[in-house]
Write a protein that holds these residues in place. Structure first.
Motif, PDB file in Angstrom:
ATOM      1  N   GLN A   1      11.441  51.259 -16.716  1.00  0.00           N
ATOM      2  CA  GLN A   1      10.880  50.466 -15.624  1.00  0.00           C
ATOM      3  C   GLN A   1      10.409  51.320 -14.448  1.00  0.00           C
ATOM      4  O   GLN A   1       9.443  50.981 -13.781  1.00  0.00           O
ATOM      5  CB  GLN A   1      11.926  49.439 -15.146  1.00  0.00           C
ATOM      6  CG  GLN A   1      12.293  48.450 -16.259  1.00  0.00           C
ATOM      7  CD  GLN A   1      13.400  47.496 -15.836  1.00  0.00           C
ATOM      8  OE1 GLN A   1      13.144  46.444 -15.289  1.00  0.00           O
ATOM      9  NE2 GLN A   1      14.625  47.889 -16.086  1.00  0.00           N
ATOM     10  N   ILE A   2      11.077  52.433 -14.171  1.00  0.00           N
ATOM     11  CA  ILE A   2      10.765  53.141 -12.921  1.00  0.00           C
ATOM     12  C   ILE A   2      10.428  54.622 -13.106  1.00  0.00           C
ATOM     13  O   ILE A   2      10.429  55.379 -12.134  1.00  0.00           O
ATOM     14  CB  ILE A   2      11.926  53.025 -11.910  1.00  0.00           C
ATOM     15  CG1 ILE A   2      13.220  53.660 -12.456  1.00  0.00           C
ATOM     16  CG2 ILE A   2      12.169  51.570 -11.518  1.00  0.00           C
ATOM     17  CD1 ILE A   2      13.867  54.621 -11.528  1.00  0.00           C
TER      18      ILE A   2
ATOM     19  N   ASP B   1       7.861  55.904 -10.804  1.00  0.00           N
ATOM     20  CA  ASP B   1       8.361  56.026  -9.430  1.00  0.00           C
ATOM     21  C   ASP B   1       9.167  57.310  -9.264  1.00  0.00           C
ATOM     22  O   ASP B   1       9.056  57.999  -8.244  1.00  0.00           O
ATOM     23  CB  ASP B   1       9.244  54.825  -9.064  1.00  0.00           C
ATOM     24  CG  ASP B   1       8.535  53.488  -9.249  1.00  0.00           C
ATOM     25  OD1 ASP B   1       7.320  53.489  -9.526  1.00  0.00           O
ATOM     26  OD2 ASP B   1       9.205  52.446  -9.134  1.00  0.00           O
TER      27      ASP B   1
ATOM     28  N   ARG C   1       4.823  52.821 -16.975  1.00  0.00           N
ATOM     29  CA  ARG C   1       4.641  52.044 -15.743  1.00  0.00           C
ATOM     30  C   ARG C   1       3.908  50.731 -16.025  1.00  0.00           C
ATOM     31  O   ARG C   1       4.323  49.658 -15.576  1.00  0.00           O
ATOM     32  CB  ARG C   1       3.817  52.868 -14.743  1.00  0.00           C
ATOM     33  CG  ARG C   1       3.471  52.122 -13.464  1.00  0.00           C
ATOM     34  CD  ARG C   1       2.384  52.849 -12.688  1.00  0.00           C
ATOM     35  NE  ARG C   1       1.135  52.886 -13.460  1.00  0.00           N
ATOM     36  CZ  ARG C   1       0.121  53.715 -13.233  1.00  0.00           C
ATOM     37  NH1 ARG C   1       0.191  54.594 -12.248  1.00  0.00           N
ATOM     38  NH2 ARG C   1      -0.967  53.683 -13.970  1.00  0.00           N
TER      39      ARG C   1
ATOM     40  N   ARG D   1       6.032  47.900 -17.657  1.00  0.00           N
ATOM     41  CA  ARG D   1       7.411  47.670 -17.238  1.00  0.00           C
ATOM     42  C   ARG D   1       7.813  46.206 -17.141  1.00  0.00           C
ATOM     43  O   ARG D   1       8.962  45.874 -17.379  1.00  0.00           O
ATOM     44  CB  ARG D   1       7.740  48.427 -15.954  1.00  0.00           C
ATOM     45  CG  ARG D   1       7.057  47.958 -14.696  1.00  0.00           C
ATOM     46  CD  ARG D   1       7.630  48.833 -13.577  1.00  0.00           C
ATOM     47  NE  ARG D   1       6.920  48.715 -12.330  1.00  0.00           N
ATOM     48  CZ  ARG D   1       7.211  49.453 -11.267  1.00  0.00           C
ATOM     49  NH1 ARG D   1       8.154  50.367 -11.330  1.00  0.00           N
ATOM     50  NH2 ARG D   1       6.547  49.301 -10.140  1.00  0.00           N
ATOM     51  N   ALA D   2       6.864  45.335 -16.817  1.00  0.00           N
ATOM     52  CA  ALA D   2       7.212  43.909 -16.761  1.00  0.00           C
ATOM     53  C   ALA D   2       7.708  43.421 -18.123  1.00  0.00           C
ATOM     54  O   ALA D   2       8.600  42.572 -18.206  1.00  0.00           O
ATOM     55  CB  ALA D   2       6.008  43.093 -16.307  1.00  0.00           C
TER      56      ALA D   2
ATOM     57  N   ARG E   1      11.590  43.440 -19.162  1.00  0.00           N
ATOM     58  CA  ARG E   1      12.594  42.598 -18.495  1.00  0.00           C
ATOM     59  C   ARG E   1      13.638  41.975 -19.430  1.00  0.00           C
ATOM     60  O   ARG E   1      14.838  42.036 -19.129  1.00  0.00           O
ATOM     61  CB  ARG E   1      11.875  41.505 -17.693  1.00  0.00           C
ATOM     62  CG  ARG E   1      12.668  41.043 -16.482  1.00  0.00           C
ATOM     63  CD  ARG E   1      12.696  42.117 -15.397  1.00  0.00           C
ATOM     64  NE  ARG E   1      13.854  41.964 -14.524  1.00  0.00           N
ATOM     65  CZ  ARG E   1      14.068  42.695 -13.436  1.00  0.00           C
ATOM     66  NH1 ARG E   1      13.228  43.653 -13.109  1.00  0.00           N
ATOM     67  NH2 ARG E   1      15.125  42.507 -12.707  1.00  0.00           N
TER      68      ARG E   1
ATOM     69  N   SER F   1      12.738  54.357  -5.999  1.00  0.00           N
ATOM     70  CA  SER F   1      11.898  53.220  -6.376  1.00  0.00           C
ATOM     71  C   SER F   1      12.242  51.948  -5.613  1.00  0.00           C
ATOM     72  O   SER F   1      13.412  51.677  -5.326  1.00  0.00           O
ATOM     73  CB  SER F   1      12.079  52.943  -7.882  1.00  0.00           C
ATOM     74  OG  SER F   1      11.401  51.770  -8.269  1.00  0.00           O
TER      75      SER F   1
ATOM     76  N   TYR G   1      11.246  49.092  -7.005  1.00  0.00           N
ATOM     77  CA  TYR G   1      11.140  48.076  -8.052  1.00  0.00           C
ATOM     78  C   TYR G   1      12.447  47.294  -8.151  1.00  0.00           C
ATOM     79  O   TYR G   1      13.517  47.899  -8.238  1.00  0.00           O
ATOM     80  CB  TYR G   1      10.813  48.737  -9.388  1.00  0.00           C
ATOM     81  CG  TYR G   1      10.413  47.764 -10.471  1.00  0.00           C
ATOM     82  CD1 TYR G   1       9.230  47.051 -10.370  1.00  0.00           C
ATOM     83  CD2 TYR G   1      11.213  47.581 -11.595  1.00  0.00           C
ATOM     84  CE1 TYR G   1       8.853  46.164 -11.370  1.00  0.00           C
ATOM     85  CE2 TYR G   1      10.840  46.697 -12.604  1.00  0.00           C
ATOM     86  CZ  TYR G   1       9.663  45.996 -12.473  1.00  0.00           C
ATOM     87  OH  TYR G   1       9.285  45.112 -13.470  1.00  0.00           O
TER      88      TYR G   1
ATOM     89  N   GLU H   1       6.511  51.484  -3.528  1.00  0.00           N
ATOM     90  CA  GLU H   1       6.181  50.067  -3.384  1.00  0.00           C
ATOM     91  C   GLU H   1       4.848  49.727  -4.038  1.00  0.00           C
ATOM     92  O   GLU H   1       4.708  48.691  -4.663  1.00  0.00           O
ATOM     93  CB  GLU H   1       6.145  49.693  -1.899  1.00  0.00           C
ATOM     94  CG  GLU H   1       6.138  48.203  -1.623  1.00  0.00           C
ATOM     95  CD  GLU H   1       7.485  47.546  -1.913  1.00  0.00           C
ATOM     96  OE1 GLU H   1       7.576  46.853  -2.928  1.00  0.00           O
ATOM     97  OE2 GLU H   1       8.428  47.756  -1.111  1.00  0.00           O
TER      98      GLU H   1
END
Lengths: 240, 240
Positions: free
Chosen positions: B114-115, B118, B147, B150-151, B154, B197, B199, B238
């Protein structure tokens, strides 16, 4: 005081409940043998109504009634402090709770997504409608859909095994040099497929989880190895 | 004896290594403060060649050199037995190894998916080629692909959190009523995103993992809360 354990009963008296196995191993660790084990089918709710809830295992120790495998382990630890410890202290008990959460929330589901149909074959015929309905509700799929997709679960299953494998590569038991309740939590979970399915969950050969399972099968005079399962009696699952 | 900790250094002196955080929390738990913390960039292998290997953190305590966060915790427990225990006994140490395997083999990857972009923004510019090459090799994807997807991570991330969430719903720390090294393992892991991050990995509101993280941020005079991260200084992530 007399100890009675109420345990789930499958087809042909097979005993596959992962939670009952945790309780039986916890009792054995404390050097206690139940005076009586009462078999209970899924739908025999009347038989366990005395406990004020609807699930097995239930431990009755004298005038104490304790449902729930985790609560049973905690009860035994408190009630029999002079016998071998199930948790090895407060930190061990705290971390065993994490292992319990991993076993119930991750491991058990990973196993179910591969062998639920096999388990179903070992559920007593009077319980099959109940089992189908509750489990299909939980997984959002039919038992047959789960069975037909099980090969696709392999990558997710390998990921689920990762922390067990890494730990058992570094040390002989999850709890370190000797087994405690955390090992019984995971072993109880693996007794569920052992008693119901021939599907190969662990690779042959050099797998650290398989080697640990062999050690666990031998503990307490081979309590787990002696369990009656499909292998000896039924041969149901191989053709699944 | 003088204690020196060699710690990974990111861009603008940011310190985001999950393993260094584990070591810093372990030292704090023992009531020890490093006399010196030596920052080391990923590619400054010469700076740590004395340790006989190529990774941070490294603890130097008098004439002892100890690389690897797990080995550092074990060393501190043995070397300072009269100070608060990091493991709470042998079973606690065994089970902390399982938590370590979960954090390294499951949690850290779930966060990275996910990060990682970042984190990349917070890697010192001289290290970015090294970071990109090693991490892309590990994940089989570019940092940008990670990146952009990443959604989609979840549901897998929610599954990864399941055992943490269930445990921390039942008790205030992973180790039970009080934190030990197992809590530091997971908290160190969460310091990696915290320093790099914006996120949202944990839901706002009533989440047990978030509430636990708040408690962990306050420990040892707010050691973790005081960490410098993107939030205070950079605002890089961000817009990721």
């Amino acid at each position: 005081m007399a100890i009675t354990l109420y345990e789930l009963q499958g087809a042909k008296d097979i005993r596959f409940s992962p939670y009952a196995w945790r309780a039986k191993l916890a009792l054995a660790h404390k050097g206690l043998a139940p005076d009586e084990i009462v078999p209970v089918k899924f739908t025999e709710k009347d038989k366990i109504a005395f406990s004020g809830q609807g699930r097995t295992p239930i431990l009755v120790d004298g005038d104490k009634t304790v449902p729930d495998s985790w609560a049973i382990a905690c009860y035994l630890e408190d009630a029999y402090p002079d016998r071998p410890s199930l948790f090895g202290g407060e930190t061990g008990q705290g971390l065993a709770k994490f292992v319990n959460a991993y076993a119930d929330g991750v491991l058990l589901g990973g196993i179910a997504r591969q062998i639920l149909w096999d388990v179903f074959q070992n559920v007593d015929p009077v319980d099959r409608d109940y089992f189908r309905e509750t489990r299909q509700g939980r997984f959002g799929k039919t038992i047959e859909e789960i069975r037909d997709n099980r090969a696709g679960e392999r990558p997710a299953w390998e990921a689920i095994l990762t922390p067990l494998r890494a730990t058992l590569k570094a040390q002989p038991f999850l709890s370190g040099e000797a087994p405690t309740y955390a090992d019984y939590i995971v072993m109880g979970t693996f007794m569920w497929p052992r008693c119901t399915s021939a599907y190969p969950l662990l690779p042959q050969g050099d797998d650290p989880v398989r080697a640990w399972r062999e050690r666990m099968l031998d503990l307490h005079a081979g309590l787990c190895r002696a369990a009656v399962g499909y292998e000896e009696d039924f041969g149901l699952a191989e053709s699944a």
